[in-house]
Design a protein around this motif. Structure first.
Motif, PDB file in Angstrom:
ATOM      1  N   GLU A   1       0.808 -10.416   8.919  1.00  0.00           N
ATOM      2  CA  GLU A   1       0.287  -9.896   7.531  1.00  0.00           C
ATOM      3  C   GLU A   1      -1.113 -10.249   7.747  1.00  0.00           C
ATOM      4  O   GLU A   1      -2.065  -9.519   7.307  1.00  0.00           O
ATOM      5  CB  GLU A   1       0.882 -10.744   6.566  1.00  0.00           C
ATOM      6  CG  GLU A   1       0.376  -9.871   5.181  1.00  0.00           C
ATOM      7  CD  GLU A   1       0.254  -8.575   5.212  1.00  0.00           C
ATOM      8  OE1 GLU A   1      -0.548  -7.969   4.264  1.00  0.00           O
ATOM      9  OE2 GLU A   1       1.239  -7.798   5.565  1.00  0.00           O
ATOM     10  N   VAL A   2      -1.690 -11.588   8.159  1.00  0.00           N
ATOM     11  CA  VAL A   2      -3.030 -11.673   8.122  1.00  0.00           C
ATOM     12  C   VAL A   2      -3.780 -10.704   9.474  1.00  0.00           C
ATOM     13  O   VAL A   2      -4.826 -10.218   9.085  1.00  0.00           O
ATOM     14  CB  VAL A   2      -3.385 -13.163   8.738  1.00  0.00           C
ATOM     15  CG1 VAL A   2      -4.830 -13.391   9.297  1.00  0.00           C
ATOM     16  CG2 VAL A   2      -2.902 -14.254   7.756  1.00  0.00           C
ATOM     17  N   LEU A   3      -2.813 -10.584  10.602  1.00  0.00           N
ATOM     18  CA  LEU A   3      -3.438  -9.624  11.446  1.00  0.00           C
ATOM     19  C   LEU A   3      -3.676  -8.166  10.777  1.00  0.00           C
ATOM     20  O   LEU A   3      -4.616  -7.625  10.946  1.00  0.00           O
ATOM     21  CB  LEU A   3      -2.854  -9.491  12.562  1.00  0.00           C
ATOM     22  CG  LEU A   3      -3.175  -8.463  13.732  1.00  0.00           C
ATOM     23  CD1 LEU A   3      -4.499  -8.869  14.185  1.00  0.00           C
ATOM     24  CD2 LEU A   3      -1.973  -8.601  14.887  1.00  0.00           C
ATOM     25  N   ASN A   4      -2.666  -7.824   9.898  1.00  0.00           N
ATOM     26  CA  ASN A   4      -2.719  -6.397   9.360  1.00  0.00           C
ATOM     27  C   ASN A   4      -4.025  -6.337   8.444  1.00  0.00           C
ATOM     28  O   ASN A   4      -4.547  -5.344   8.341  1.00  0.00           O
ATOM     29  CB  ASN A   4      -1.529  -6.377   8.671  1.00  0.00           C
ATOM     30  CG  ASN A   4      -1.264  -5.053   7.939  1.00  0.00           C
ATOM     31  OD1 ASN A   4      -1.505  -3.862   8.326  1.00  0.00           O
ATOM     32  ND2 ASN A   4      -1.050  -5.045   6.638  1.00  0.00           N
ATOM     33  N   GLN A   5      -4.070  -7.454   7.753  1.00  0.00           N
ATOM     34  CA  GLN A   5      -5.322  -7.478   6.702  1.00  0.00           C
ATOM     35  C   GLN A   5      -6.713  -7.110   7.641  1.00  0.00           C
ATOM     36  O   GLN A   5      -7.598  -6.454   7.175  1.00  0.00           O
ATOM     37  CB  GLN A   5      -5.488  -8.411   5.922  1.00  0.00           C
ATOM     38  CG  GLN A   5      -4.169  -8.598   5.032  1.00  0.00           C
ATOM     39  CD  GLN A   5      -4.327  -7.622   3.911  1.00  0.00           C
ATOM     40  OE1 GLN A   5      -5.095  -7.130   3.268  1.00  0.00           O
ATOM     41  NE2 GLN A   5      -2.899  -7.328   3.499  1.00  0.00           N
ATOM     42  N   LYS A   6      -6.763  -8.000   8.592  1.00  0.00           N
ATOM     43  CA  LYS A   6      -7.841  -8.055   9.617  1.00  0.00           C
ATOM     44  C   LYS A   6      -8.128  -6.251  10.002  1.00  0.00           C
ATOM     45  O   LYS A   6      -9.234  -5.696  10.197  1.00  0.00           O
ATOM     46  CB  LYS A   6      -7.724  -8.782  10.402  1.00  0.00           C
ATOM     47  CG  LYS A   6      -7.775 -10.537  10.158  1.00  0.00           C
ATOM     48  CD  LYS A   6      -9.341 -10.435   9.650  1.00  0.00           C
ATOM     49  CE  LYS A   6      -9.690 -12.028   9.323  1.00  0.00           C
ATOM     50  NZ  LYS A   6     -10.795 -12.323   8.700  1.00  0.00           N
ATOM     51  N   GLU A   7      -6.776  -5.896  10.522  1.00  0.00           N
ATOM     52  CA  GLU A   7      -7.107  -4.615  11.003  1.00  0.00           C
ATOM     53  C   GLU A   7      -7.398  -3.448  10.025  1.00  0.00           C
ATOM     54  O   GLU A   7      -7.690  -2.556  10.314  1.00  0.00           O
ATOM     55  CB  GLU A   7      -5.882  -4.230  11.931  1.00  0.00           C
ATOM     56  CG  GLU A   7      -5.472  -4.853  13.163  1.00  0.00           C
ATOM     57  CD  GLU A   7      -4.369  -4.726  14.070  1.00  0.00           C
ATOM     58  OE1 GLU A   7      -3.447  -4.159  13.309  1.00  0.00           O
ATOM     59  OE2 GLU A   7      -4.343  -5.026  14.976  1.00  0.00           O
TER      60      GLU A   7
ATOM     61  N   LYS B   1      -1.311   3.257   5.919  1.00  0.00           N
ATOM     62  CA  LYS B   1      -0.690   2.644   6.907  1.00  0.00           C
ATOM     63  C   LYS B   1      -0.438   1.163   6.749  1.00  0.00           C
ATOM     64  O   LYS B   1       0.549   0.356   6.852  1.00  0.00           O
ATOM     65  CB  LYS B   1      -1.293   3.135   8.209  1.00  0.00           C
ATOM     66  CG  LYS B   1      -0.829   2.175   9.709  1.00  0.00           C
ATOM     67  CD  LYS B   1      -1.815   2.575  10.534  1.00  0.00           C
ATOM     68  CE  LYS B   1      -1.395   1.572  11.841  1.00  0.00           C
ATOM     69  NZ  LYS B   1      -2.278   1.709  13.031  1.00  0.00           N
ATOM     70  N   TYR B   2      -1.603   0.636   6.423  1.00  0.00           N
ATOM     71  CA  TYR B   2      -1.691  -0.826   6.155  1.00  0.00           C
ATOM     72  C   TYR B   2      -0.991  -1.412   5.187  1.00  0.00           C
ATOM     73  O   TYR B   2      -0.442  -2.615   4.888  1.00  0.00           O
ATOM     74  CB  TYR B   2      -2.994  -1.186   6.271  1.00  0.00           C
ATOM     75  CG  TYR B   2      -4.036  -0.641   7.398  1.00  0.00           C
ATOM     76  CD1 TYR B   2      -3.831  -1.354   8.759  1.00  0.00           C
ATOM     77  CD2 TYR B   2      -4.779   0.100   7.437  1.00  0.00           C
ATOM     78  CE1 TYR B   2      -4.242  -1.054   9.772  1.00  0.00           C
ATOM     79  CE2 TYR B   2      -5.529   0.386   8.714  1.00  0.00           C
ATOM     80  CZ  TYR B   2      -5.434   0.058   9.688  1.00  0.00           C
ATOM     81  OH  TYR B   2      -5.781   0.486  10.936  1.00  0.00           O
TER      82      TYR B   2
END
Length: 405
Positions: free
Chosen positions: A246-252, A296-297
């Motif tokens: 989820e952290v990665l998803n927020q960054k992307e 998507k995110y």
């Protein structure tokens, strides 16, 4: 003093023989192909950390003007471009953390596989012990019946026994020989399975315990030890990996930055003389990739939330299963000890009855029907004693799988 020496010798012998199972377990852990496959999966997962620690491909392009556009300083002939996209700050670190969490989960899988292998090898080992012990018991009883047959033949000569008594003893011997031969085939099949787990030749000899006494006391089983069991820790690692996902998803979901430059080669104008005539063009560029349509995110965030709820439910269910298995193994262990003690007492009484029969032979009043009955009971109790011992240690292997940290 003689008894003390015998006891010490037996203890030393038991300890030296007790190392056999441990050596087999170590060999299995080193050579088992399934464990090797799990370790390779972990190595692959670790290598993925290096895979994600990269930037997107650098884009380089070039073009030649077929029809050269004229500018004040000359005609443009060739164009070159280069561009590098860079994820938002912290995105690559988030990818590394996520990949590391997945690698940690794979490491837990290795630990689980090793425990399951240890369980399977231990149980197979004690099944081999039981088969071999039964073979020895049958051999002893065959020899005992052979002794009884000689007694019957002697009694037959003096008229204290009939030919039927001799035939019954011989039939009983044949039955025991048959059971022993069947057990030999069972041993070969179990030995093949055992060797396959150690990745050895199927026919390689397996040395098992000659005798396995039950411990005087059973250690206390604590359900709390399940908290540190790898099968439950696996869900904690997966839960953490979802958090990092989820952290990665927020960054992307944040914009990507791009840096680049264009270079245009300009041809000099031959009919003119002025400053910057034929001067090439160099243009630095900055770009920004903005995810305007970010459904998507949002969907990925919702999936991660649901995945965490799923992992919590799976962990609770698996813990319930492990607790049930542990309690069942504990109960079966206690039942095996009760059966062991009962069979041991019955066996002692059967041997006392056998001694009475032998003494009655001296008076010429032996009844060979009673001999067969006592021998059959004695064999039943001996086999029951071996089965109880095997079942006890099979359950102990399950308890060690669940309760050993």
């Amino acid at each position: 003093m003689r008894y003390i020496i015998v006891i010490i010798t037996l203890l030393i012998f038991t300890q030296s023989r007790g190392q056999d199972l441990q050596s087999y377990l170590q060999e299995a852990e080193i050579n088992n192909p399934e464990i090797q496959a799990f370790e390779l999966r972990y190595d692959i997962a670790e290598e993925k950390v290096n895979e994600v620690n990269t930037l997107p491909n650098t884009e380089v392009s070039g073009g030649y003007f077929v029809s050269e556009p004229e500018t004040r300083t000359g005609a443009q002939s060739v164009r070159f471009s280069a561009r590098q996209m860079i994820p938002w700050f912290g995105t690559i670190t988030a990818r590394e953390n996520y990949a590391s969490a997945l690698a940690d989960a794979e490491y837990i899988e290795v630990a689980i596989a090793k425990r399951k292998l240890k369980l399977a090898v231990s149980q197979s080992y004690y099944r081999l012990y039981a088969i071999e012990a039964k073979q020895r018991v049958l051999e002893e009883n065959i020899e005992l019946l052979d002794t009884y047959e000689r007694l019957a033949l002697t009694s037959l000569e003096v008229g204290n026994a009939s030919a039927v008594d001799v035939l019954r003893l011989q039939i009983r011997q044949n039955e025991l020989v048959e059971k022993k031969e069947v057990l030999e085939q069972d041993f070969l099949a179990e030995q093949s399975e055992f060797n396959n787990r150690l990745n050895r030749e199927e026919g390689e000899q397996v040395v098992v315990y000659d005798s396995v006494p039950l411990p005087s006391e059973d250690f206390i089983i604590s359900v709390d030890n399940l908290n540190n069991h790898p099968e439950l820790l696996k869900y904690d690692e997966l839960y953490e990996s979802v958090e990092l996902a989820e952290v990665l998803n927020q960054k992307e979901s944040l914009p990507d930055l791009g840096f680049g430059a264009d270079y245009v080669a300009v041809t000099e104008r031959p009919d003119m003389d002025f400053n910057d005539n034929g001067k090439d063009i160099f243009m630095p560029m900055v770009s920004l990739s903005i995810p305007i349509f970010n459904n998507k995110y949002k969907s990925i965030s919702r999936q991660n939330e649901l995945r965490q709820l799923e992992l919590d439910a799976q962990k609770d269910e698996r813990r319930n299963q492990l607790e049930t298995t542990l309690e069942r193994a504990r109960s079966n262990r206690e039942a095996s000890r009760i059966t062991y003690n009962t069979q041991l007492n019955n066996l002692e009484q059967a041997r006392d009855a056998e001694e009475v029969l032998i003494r009655s032979y001296e008076t010429g009043t032996i009844d060979f029907n009673d001999v067969l009955d006592i021998q059959e009971l004695q064999l039943k109790f001996q086999i029951g004693l071996i089965e109880a011992t095997k079942n006890y240690y099979v359950q102990m292997a399950i308890i060690n799988y669940l309760n050993n940290n």
